[in-house]
Design a protein around this motif. Structure first.
Motif, mmCIF file in Angstrom:
data_model
loop_
_atom_site.group_PDB
_atom_site.id
_atom_site.type_symbol
_atom_site.label_atom_id
_atom_site.label_comp_id
_atom_site.label_asym_id
_atom_site.label_seq_id
_atom_site.Cartn_x
_atom_site.Cartn_y
_atom_site.Cartn_z
ATOM 1 N N GLU A 180 5.827 -0.448 3.963
ATOM 2 C CA GLU A 180 5.513 -0.109 4.985
ATOM 3 C C GLU A 180 5.186 1.247 4.338
ATOM 4 O O GLU A 180 5.707 1.820 4.103
ATOM 5 C CB GLU A 180 6.204 0.081 6.043
ATOM 6 N N TYR A 181 3.749 1.861 5.087
ATOM 7 C CA TYR A 181 3.496 2.791 4.736
ATOM 8 C C TYR A 181 2.240 3.592 5.818
ATOM 9 O O TYR A 181 2.092 2.421 6.495
ATOM 10 C CB TYR A 181 2.508 3.586 3.621
ATOM 11 N N TYR A 182 2.147 4.843 6.218
ATOM 12 C CA TYR A 182 1.596 5.020 7.069
ATOM 13 C C TYR A 182 -0.103 5.119 6.839
ATOM 14 O O TYR A 182 -0.004 5.685 5.856
ATOM 15 C CB TYR A 182 1.662 6.310 8.559
ATOM 16 N N LYS A 183 -0.808 5.045 7.509
ATOM 17 C CA LYS A 183 -2.515 5.173 7.482
ATOM 18 C C LYS A 183 -2.700 6.601 6.842
ATOM 19 O O LYS A 183 -3.171 6.437 6.216
ATOM 20 C CB LYS A 183 -3.010 4.497 8.519
ATOM 21 N N ASP A 184 -2.214 7.565 7.126
ATOM 22 C CA ASP A 184 -2.566 9.049 6.409
ATOM 23 C C ASP A 184 -1.769 9.018 5.066
ATOM 24 O O ASP A 184 -1.994 10.188 4.966
ATOM 25 C CB ASP A 184 -1.608 10.088 7.545
ATOM 26 N N ASP A 185 -0.942 8.177 4.952
ATOM 27 C CA ASP A 185 0.024 7.984 3.285
ATOM 28 C C ASP A 185 -1.182 7.478 2.421
ATOM 29 O O ASP A 185 -0.576 7.680 1.300
ATOM 30 C CB ASP A 185 1.260 7.950 4.390
ATOM 31 N N GLU A 186 -2.011 6.350 3.119
ATOM 32 C CA GLU A 186 -2.806 6.011 1.715
ATOM 33 C C GLU A 186 -3.424 6.844 0.819
ATOM 34 O O GLU A 186 -3.194 6.751 -0.592
ATOM 35 C CB GLU A 186 -4.452 5.311 2.325
ATOM 36 N N LYS A 193 -6.428 -1.857 7.622
ATOM 37 C CA LYS A 193 -5.494 -1.580 6.281
ATOM 38 C C LYS A 193 -5.819 -1.629 5.103
ATOM 39 O O LYS A 193 -6.110 -1.481 4.175
ATOM 40 C CB LYS A 193 -3.834 -1.600 6.748
#
Length: 1821
Positions: free
Chosen positions: A1443-1449, A1492
């Motif tokens: 899992e990752y946040y959208k800002d960390d893409e 995402k």
């Protein structure tokens, strides 16, 4: 020291002069001594010759070169450099090897083959591109590549000078050079400048080329084309300059010559609509095109050529209007030539007819006034200081003026076209450098030479001077570079001849002065030449002429006729005619003749030429009017500008040779060739080279070639230079014969031949020694064989004698044995005969006694049988008498009792009660029988009526026929017609009888069928009763099991539903996969911009649709199945999708129950309808009481049906209330207990619904049993009527009327039921009978067809039978296939319907899972919420996600792609970035976030493209090819498709994607993988390309195998300047090491083995392109190279086996090279060898085989060349092959790549992410 005379010894071959062949070969038969007058020779035909030798007149003849040097690519490689050696080498190459190109130092000699050769294709251009000039065979492309490479390397402008006489192929050579530049240096933008440059050729050929006696497409002008390049060396523009157009050809052509092509092209296209206005006809009708008396060229279509010319005009941007104007002007010239001028009587004047049609066309086409042109064609204006006169012209003067005007118009039109071509080729970009191609006429000499030949030869003098100085300069540079002492070499300087022509008071100056004189003549000018230049060495006066002069040119003496020099130099055109043209109403015509600032002879200005060269001398100012300039002045100025341009560039020379004047293909005329070689400067080049040190060897080559002459002690020295010096000092005593340079050894002429002789002598002595040893060994072997044979003969002889003695002994013994046996047989036979006689006598005697005893026994036996029979008969008679008496007694007694009973029955029969009961029982049968009898009577009546009608019709026909018969009798009296009519009458009667018989048969069949049907009805009734009983038992069992299974049914059905749902999901995803495969594949070379524009959205399962739209197709609440109302849809909308989906299983069960009830209702309704129909059908015939009972039954049934419908509606309402209750409970589920209560309520209501359903089923069963019971009551009634008649009569009790009425009604009902069943059975029987009849008919047809096929098959031959059977089988299979396809289409249609319904289920389930997942995530964030059990279950199901946040893409993409180094993850799991990315995609799929997923995949693809664009190295390309393919495999493996799940574990199947179908992204990744694969191949080929030729052909993998031959100038001066300090050539070991590096890199990064095999196959194909180099290099086509190449290929195959890549197909790509190596090694002499070669070389085309055989070169004199006859034999054997036309292998061919699916065995949950990747922001889920 050996002198030159010592070389003229016995067996030495020489050249002697010959009148026919110029030079003839001979051999010295006797050693020549110095000063001897005679040289004894032997010619090739074995005839002797005494050749006189004199010190002045007949010097010693030229020596011949060794055979090993004959056919060399470079003439300077010859040991003896002289004219016969050059001529012979060219002849051998041209005739035997069909090589048209040969180097001569810096000159490329090109011989015109007069044939189309396949050596100019694009693959040949690619083969020569980037190669050094000396590495490949001579070619025009090699010269062009040298110029292109020197331009790029030295940043200096280049020039290619193509010269030669007419017909030598100059234009074609220049065209191919420009094609090479257009291909190699194509424009960097979309301007297509290279196409425009090539398009100028057909235009210039059309307007500047013509047919001459020597050439069908001779250029009648010179041109210099400058091709401009930018700093990246791409073509940006071009410019053309023309010189000395042959204007006289417009008005005059010699015999068998033509005018310029454009005129004939226009005449050939005169019928086109756009050319109708030109008023053209055939070229034979125009004067200017018919002077040569031959207007056609064989193989040329003028109309097609005009199309090409017009296309070229359009490509160059010349508008259609201008093209039309050009053609109008050309047509006007033809009409002007046909203007007829009439002479007046005085002879001093002339006139043109006003009605001249051609003059009118001329004026109309040019837009000028007819009267003025008519006047000034016959008059001229004289201007003096005081006044102006108009003077008449004679007819001859007017004709000359007309021709001058035509020439002037054509010349200006030619210049205008050239200017506009230059405008089209001009560019605004800055030109960095250019390459010029000069196509100019060569030295010409004819029987009559005029002004044109003078100018041409003048230009060639200037070019020859420049050529000589350049050759001399190159020689000087070579000597200085090698530090050789420089000595001045005397070479021919033609500056005096040039001064004679162009100096002050030279020929041109005197010509211009004479032109200025008012009454100057050619004779006066000639006399001035005699007086001024008679003392010059280069000027001579002919003995027999005063109007001609001779100039001694560098090539030959040429005699020029003075006649016409002044007129051609003046180029006189009257100003009045020009003024008329200037006033034309057409703008183009007026612009052509406007005054210019520059000369008309130079087609372009100095500004447009873009040459940064300035003349050292100031150019003279031009006159005011360009048409008054002298042609000589114009030509001298343009030639001066050309020489300045050439001097400012690096020149490259191409000398074209015309081999014969007959234009025959591959015919060599030695006299013509020598003449041209002398004229073009080739022999001068040879002379300059021969004056110094022409033969040059590098030290390694010299060491490898002549080390056989060295001693073993000399070879031990490590320094090769020192070894070479010692060798030369020992064998060549004169130090002036050689010089040691820095990297080469320089030899005088003849020294290499001397060393070759020493080498041959060494080999010869070694061969003699080897022969001596071998012969001795052979003799010893022969002696041993003879001795061994003698011993063997003795042994075999003694053995033979012993065997003969033994044979004699065996024969004696055998004779004795035979005698003994014979005697024994004879005695035994006698004994056996006597014994046989005795036995026979005994046998007959014993037989006689036995027969006598048998007869006595037989008589005794017969007597016993007679006694037995008599006694039996007597006993039977006695028994029969006793039995008959007993029977008589019994009959009397029974008769008595019968009489008594009969009396009693009579009394009872007379009573009325008995009769009433009897009649009441039989009434029904009587009525039934009466009805049947009535039906039969009706049938009989109808049939009788038909028969009566038929009889009447027949009677009428008979009467008619009788009347006709009478009439015919009365008319003709012929009895034949009566007989025929009687016969017809008899036939009709027979038909009538047959009809009666048929009717009877039909009645009988009907009765039999009726009986059979009655029996069948009885059987069916019995079966029906049995089935009903079984059905009741099954219902009881079902009711008993319902109560037991009710508790577990809910959970089991939920599990079954889940399994079915998973199966349907898998089928759905497979369907999506198949659909995506059918979509069009994206372009493999999409750039980054197009990818950014394309936003491929993943195809999500349709959960984003509106609730109303999705639920309208939801099967569990479908309005078509539940009812006609929309209450269920409204309830679902009120409840919401999530609440309604929670109890989807309950809804499905209820829906199933309702559907079953609805089906039961429909069946009951159908039964009632049938009963109503039966009642209507039988109502008219039944009694009133029966009709009343039926109406009561119908009323009862209708009431029952209404009750059932009301109950059905009640159930629907209950179901809706149940759903509303569920929705209310679901909306208020604040706790899990309330949810459980709601669920219990649903279960209780479900049980109530089930109970109600059971009640309804019982009612249906009761209704059915009532109907069946009424039918079954018929049987007991029948038994009552038949068996108990007496009981009815004897019964004294009164009968109840109600019971009788019920019984009667029961009988009626049973009767109706049985009749209905009987009718249905009869109908069914009829249907079955019809079906059987149709089936029988079909089978009969099929049998007939098969019988016909069998008869047809048996009539065929065995081969045809096989073929016919195969065809029929194919037809059958095709029909079956079509049927199967139709079935598949139907199944697919049903499948689509089911999948459409399943899609609704999937949406509901996915929404339910998404809500559960959201609930699980909310539970982790907010622990106060409930449903913790659901969270634990989902957490367990979705392991192996990140899992990752959208800002960390962006950080994720940067860490895994942008900043990723392959070395960082080299020690981890291969393709780790791909696995991490997929785990992130899985989590995005898990949370159902399509944005995402879309963003991550798009960013990944773009980042990979950017990385590969930035880092174009092998390791990075391999790394990302492996990761991209692995990501693609992961998307397939976890897609949920069954095709990709076969190798998955159970855990991996649980990890499949749930929400999204990423088939479109799989396609994008597949395309990206193909792009990376192609980039990998490109990178690997770029690394390997420089190594291949050196490693495979040039390196010595087998030491001391290759022999070195003498190299020419081209091998001494390659375009790559290596002084020996650079890196050496690549070896095979280096190539294999590079392949190992490729294989290791691909293996380390986890690339699939299948892809590795495909990469290796493509690389091996790149290696196999070595064949192209082999086909273009004569120096490597030898036996030793073939052996070396085969060894190298075996090493490559061994490497493949070591890497386990045999199955990759890489070895097959090397097959052509293998066969080429074998071809170099096999024998090439006999026809058997030719057959073996044809069988062996299957992978080589005929052109390649012939090319290799032509190139095959012996390395020493012990080898033989391949004969021409052997090559012709090979060609004849290979004629049947359908080989491709191209010679070389396609270097750009790429095998299609396949990415086979390879699933990973790695479990995602076990994957470890190293900390070095800095991915701390990822959360393991």
């Amino acid at each position: 020291m050996k002198t030159d005379y010592d070389l003229y010894c016995k067996y030495t071959r020489v050249w002697i002069p010959d009148a026919d062949d110029v030079w003839k070969a001979a051999e010295i038969t006797k050693d020549y001594t110095e000063g001897g007058p005679i040289l004894h020779l032997k010619l090739e035909d074995e005839s002797p010759l005494e050749y006189p030798i004199g010190p002045k007149h007949n010097p010693l003849p030229f020596l011949r070169n060794p055979d090993i040097l004959v056919g060399e690519n470079d003439l300077t490689a010859l040991s003896y450099l002289h004219e016969p050696a050059v001529l012979h080498n060219l002849k051998v190459r041209f005739l035997e090897s069909n090589h048209i190109y040969t180097y001569c130092g810096i000159v490329l000699v090109a011989i015109n083959p007069y044939d189309q050769l396949q050596i100019y294709g694009e693959e040949v251009i690619n083969a020569y591109s980037g190669q050094n000039m000396g590495d490949m065979d001579p070619h025009i492309f090699a010269v062009a590549e040298e110029a292109y490479k020197q331009m790029a390397r030295d940043e200096r402008n280049q020039s290619i000078i193509v010269s030669g006489e007419s017909g030598a192929g100059k234009t074609v050579s220049a065209k191919y050079a420009m094609r090479f530049f257009a291909t190699v240096g194509g424009s960097s933008n979309d301007t297509n400048v290279e196409e425009k440059v090539l398009a100028s050729s057909p235009i210039m050929e059309s307007i500047g080329n013509a047919k001459t006696t020597r050439n069908d497409n001779s250029s009648r002008f010179g041109k210099y084309i400058q091709i401009g390049f930018d700093r990246q060396y791409h073509i940006i523009g071009a410019n053309m300059r023309t010189y000395l157009l042959e204007k006289s050809r417009v008005v005059f052509q010699a015999e068998d010559e033509r005018n310029y092509h454009v005129f004939y092209q226009l005449c050939a296209s005169a019928t086109l609509p756009e050319f109708k206005d030109l008023a053209l006809t055939s070229a034979e009708e125009f004067t200017y095109t018919s002077l040569g008396e031959n207007i056609f060229i064989e193989g040329v279509n003028d109309a097609e050529d005009l199309k090409k010319t017009r296309e070229a005009f359009s490509l160059l941007g010349i508008k259609e209007a201008n093209q039309t104007s050009i053609f109008r002007i050309m047509a006007s010239i033809l009409h002007l030539g046909n203007v007829e001028i009439f002479s007046e009587r005085d002879g001093e004047s002339c006139h043109v007819s006003r009605d001249d049609l051609h003059l009118g066309h001329f004026c109309r086409l040019l837009g000028v006034e007819l009267e003025q042109m008519e006047h000034w064609l016959c008059h001229r204006k004289l201007v003096t200081t005081s006044e102006t006169y108009t003077k008449n012209m004679s007819r001859k003067q007017a004709g000359n003026a007309r021709d001058a005007l035509a020439k002037h118009i054509y010349a200006h039109m030619f210049d205008w076209i050239v200017v506009h071509i230059n405008k089209a080729l001009h560019t605004s970009s800055k030109q960095h450098s250019f390459i010029g191609v000069l196509d100019i006429y060569g030295f010409e000499t004819f029987e009559l030479n005029s002004f044109e030949q003078f100018c041409i030869n003048y230009a060639n003098e200037k070019l020859q001077q420049q050529f000589n100085s350049h050759v001399f300069k190159l020689e000087q540079e070579e000597y200085m570079k090698e530090l050789i002492p420089w000595t001045l070499i005397d070479f021919y300087d033609n500056q005096p001849c040039i001064d004679l022509i162009e100096a002050r008071l030279g020929i041109l100056d005197l010509l211009d002065e004479e032109c200025k004189v008012p009454k100057g003549t050619d004779q006066n000018w000639c006399q001035k030449l005699y007086g001024q230049h008679s003392s010059s060495v280069h000027f001579q006066k002919p003995r027999m002429s005063n109007t001609s002069f001779i100039i001694v040119h560098f090539a030959d003496k040429v005699e020029y006729q003075c006649e016409g020099f002044l007129e051609k130099n003046r180029d006189t055109v009257y100003e009045e005619q020009i003024n008329i043209l200037k006033a034309s109403k057409f703008q183009l015509v007026a612009d052509l003749f406007q005054e210019k600032q520059e000369s008309s002879g130079v087609s372009t200005s100095s500004k447009s030429s873009r040459i940064n060269v300035r003349s050292a001398k100031p150019t003279p100012k031009a006159p005011n009017k360009d048409h008054r300039k002298t042609v000589g002045h114009q030509f001298r100025s343009s030639l001066q500008l050309l020489m300045e341009t050439l001097n400012a560039t690096t020149p490259h020379y191409v000398r074209c040779i015309k081999p014969n004047d007959e234009k025959e293909a591959f015919l060599f005329d030695s006299r013509r060739a020598v003449q041209q070689l002398r004229a073009c400067g080739v022999l001068e080049t040879i002379r300059i080279s021969a004056a110094g040190y022409p033969s040059r060897w590098t030290y390694p080559d010299f060491y490898n070639r002549y080390r056989v002459l060295m001693k073993k002690s000399d070879m031990a020295i490590g320094d090769k230079k020192l070894v070479c010096k010692n060798l030369l000092e020992n064998f060549v005593k004169d130090p002036d014969k050689f010089q040691f340079g820095k990297t080469k050894i320089f030899f005088r002429a003849g020294q290499v031949a001397y060393l070759e002789k020493l080498r041959a002598d060494k080999f010869r002595s070694a061969c003699i020694k080897i022969q001596k040893t071998v012969r001795g060994w052979l003799q010893r072997v022969r002696y041993r064989k003879i001795r061994k044979s003698a011993l063997a003969l003795q042994r075999y002889g003694r053995g033979y004698m012993a065997r003969r003695h033994a044979e004699q002994l065996r024969l004696t013994r055998a004779a004795l044995t035979c005698q003994k046996q014979y005697r024994m047989v004879r005695e035994r036979r006698a004994f056996l005969t006597v014994r046989q006689a005795a036995v026979t006598i005994q046998a007959f005697a014993r037989g006689m006694f036995a027969r006598r005893i048998y007869q006595e026994f037989l008589l005794h036996h017969k007597a016993i049988i007679i006694q037995k029979s008599v006694r039996g008969w007597l006993d039977r008679k006695k028994f029969q008498r006793a039995r008959n008496a007993a029977v008589i007694i019994q009959c009397g007694y029974r008769r008595l009792h019968a009489k008594r009973r009969f009396k009693q029955l009579k009394i009872e029969a007379r009573s009325a009660e008995h009769l009433k009961n009897l009649n009441s029982g039989m009434e029904n049968k009587i009525v039934q029988l009466q009805r049947k009898m009535n039906d039969q009577t009706k049938d009989f009546k109808s049939q009788n009526e038909q028969l009566v009608h038929a009889k009447t019709t027949l009677d009428t026909e008979v009467t008619k026929l009788q009347k006709e018969l009478d009439q015919m009798r009365s008319r003709q009296g012929d009895g034949s017609q009566l007989s025929s009519l009687q016969e017809e009458l008899e036939k009709l009667r027979q038909e009538l009888t047959e009809a009666h018989a048929q009717r009877k048969s039909l009645e009988e069949e009907h009765s039999s069928e009726k009986k059979g049907l009655q029996q069948r009805v009885e059987e069916l009734e019995r079966e029906n009763s049995m089935l009903k009983s079984e059905k009741e038992e099954m219902n009881q069992r079902i009711h008993s099991k319902i109560s037991e299974d009710q508790e577990t049914s809910v959970s089991q059905k939920e599990a079954c539903l889940q399994v079915e749902l998973n199966e349907e999901r898998q089928r759905y995803q497979n369907m999506l996969k198949e659909f995506s495969r059918l979509e069009q594949r994206y372009d493999n070379l999409q750039d980054e911009v197009s990818l950014a524009k394309f936003q491929p959205g993943h195809r999500r399962n349709p959960s984003n649709q509106s609730s109303l739209e999705s639920d309208s197709n939801y099967t569990s609440i479908s309005t078509s199945e539940v009812g006609d109302t929309d209450d269920a849809i409204q309830l679902v909308e009120e409840m919401g999708m999530e609440k309604a989906a929670m109890d989807i299983s309950l809804f499905m069960k209820l829906q199933k129950r309702v559907r079953e009830l609805e089906q039961e209702r429909k069946r009951l309704q159908a039964n009632l309808d049938k009963m109503e129909e039966l009642a209507k059908r039988k109502g008219s015939e039944s009694r009133i009481s029966v009709s009343e009972q039926e109406s009561a039954d119908l009323a009862y049934n209708s009431l029952k049906r209404q009750e059932l419908e009301s109950e059905n509606k009640k159930l629907k309402n209950d179901l809706n209330e149940l759903r509303k209750t569920v929705s209310d409970r679901a909306s208020n589920n604040s706790s899990s207990n309330e949810l459980q209560d709601g669920y219990n309520l649903l279960l209780s209501q479900l049980k109530a619904a089930n109970e109600e359903l059971d009640v309804r089923k019982e009612e249906v069963l009761i209704l059915r049993t009532q109907i069946v019971s009424s039918a079954q009551q018929q049987e007991p009634s029948k038994r009552i009527e038949t068996d108990n008649v007496s009981e009815w009569n004897n019964s004294k009790k009164p009968v109840d009327k109600e019971e009788a009425l019920n019984a009667y009604h029961g009988l009626c009902e049973s009767k109706k039921l049985l009749e209905a069943q009987l009718q249905s059975q009869s109908r069914k029987h009829k249907d079955e009978l019809e079906a059987l009849q149709t089936q029988n008919a079909l089978l009969k047809d099929d049998i007939e067809k098969k019988q016909e096929m069998l008869n047809h098959t048996m009539s065929l031959s065995p081969e045809a039978q096989v073929e016919y059977s195969v065809q029929m089988e194919i037809t059958r299979l095709t029909n079956d296939n079509l049927d199967l396809k139709e079935l598949v289409e139907k199944l697919e249609k049903n499948e689509r319907k089911l999948k459409k319904q399943l899609r609704i289920y999937m949406k509901k389930v996915q929404e339910l899972e998404a809500s559960h997942a959201a609930g699980a995530q909310a539970t982790r964030a907010k622990p106060e919420l409930t449903r913790q059990v659901t969270v634990q279950r989902k957490e367990k199901d979705f392991e192996g996600m990140l899992e990752y946040y959208k800002d960390d893409e962006a950080l994720l993409v940067k860490a895994l792609i942008t900043d990723m180094k392959p070395s960082v993850v080299s020690a981890t799991v291969p393709c780790l970035p791909a696995y991490i990315l997929f785990m992130c995609i899985r989590h995005a799929d898990y949370i159902n976030d399509d944005q995402k997923v879309h963003s991550l995949l798009t960013s990944t693809i773009n980042a990979i493209k950017k990385v590969l664009k930035k880092n174009n190295d092998l390791e990075m390309t391999c790394f990302w090819l492996a990761n991209t393919s692995r990501l693609l495999h992961c998307l397939k493996q976890y897609s949920g498709d069954e095709a990709f799940m076969t190798h998955n574990t159970g855990k991996q199947n649980e990890h499949c994607l749930k929400n999204f179908d990423l088939a479109e992204y799989r396609q994008v990744l597949s395309d990206l993988s193909i792009q990376i694969y192609q980039q990998l191949i490109k990178v690997a080929e770029g690394i390997m390309q420089p190594m291949i030729v050196s490693a495979m052909l040039e390196s010595e993998s087998i030491p001391s195998l290759a022999g070195v031959k003498p190299m020419g100038y081209r091998n001494r001066s390659s375009s790559v300047d290596n002084d020996g300090d650079g890196p050496g050539g690549y070896t095979l070991e280096a190539l294999i090491r590079q392949l190992c590096q490729f294989h290791t890199a691909m293996g380390e990064h986890g690339l699939d083995p299948e892809i590795v095999g495909q990469v290796v196959r493509q690389l091996f194909y790149c290696i196999s392109v070595t064949l192209n180099n082999l086909l273009l290099r004569k120096d490597v086509c030898s036996w030793s190279t073939g052996m070396q190449l085969r060894y190298n290929i075996s090493q490559m195959e061994e490497w493949l086996r070591g890497k386990n890549l045999q199955q990759s197909g890489a070895a097959l790509t090397m097959e052509p090279v293998i066969q080429a190596a074998q071809l170099l090694q096999v024998k090439k002499k006999t026809s058997q060898d030719a057959e073996a070669i044809c069988t062996l070389c299957t992978a080589l085309s005929m052109q390649q085989i012939v090319k290799i055989l032509n190139l095959y070169t012996p390395l020493n004199e012990f080898e033989e060349r391949v004969t021409v006859s052997f090559i012709r034999n090979i060609q004849n054997r290979l004629q049947e092959r359908n080989d491709p036309g191209q010679l070389l292998v396609d270097t750009k061919h790429t095998f299609p790549v396949l990415f086979p699916y390879t699933p990973s065995a790695l479990s995602l949950e076990t994957l470890h992410i190293p900390a070095s990747l800095s991915l701390d922001f990822l959360i393991r889920v």
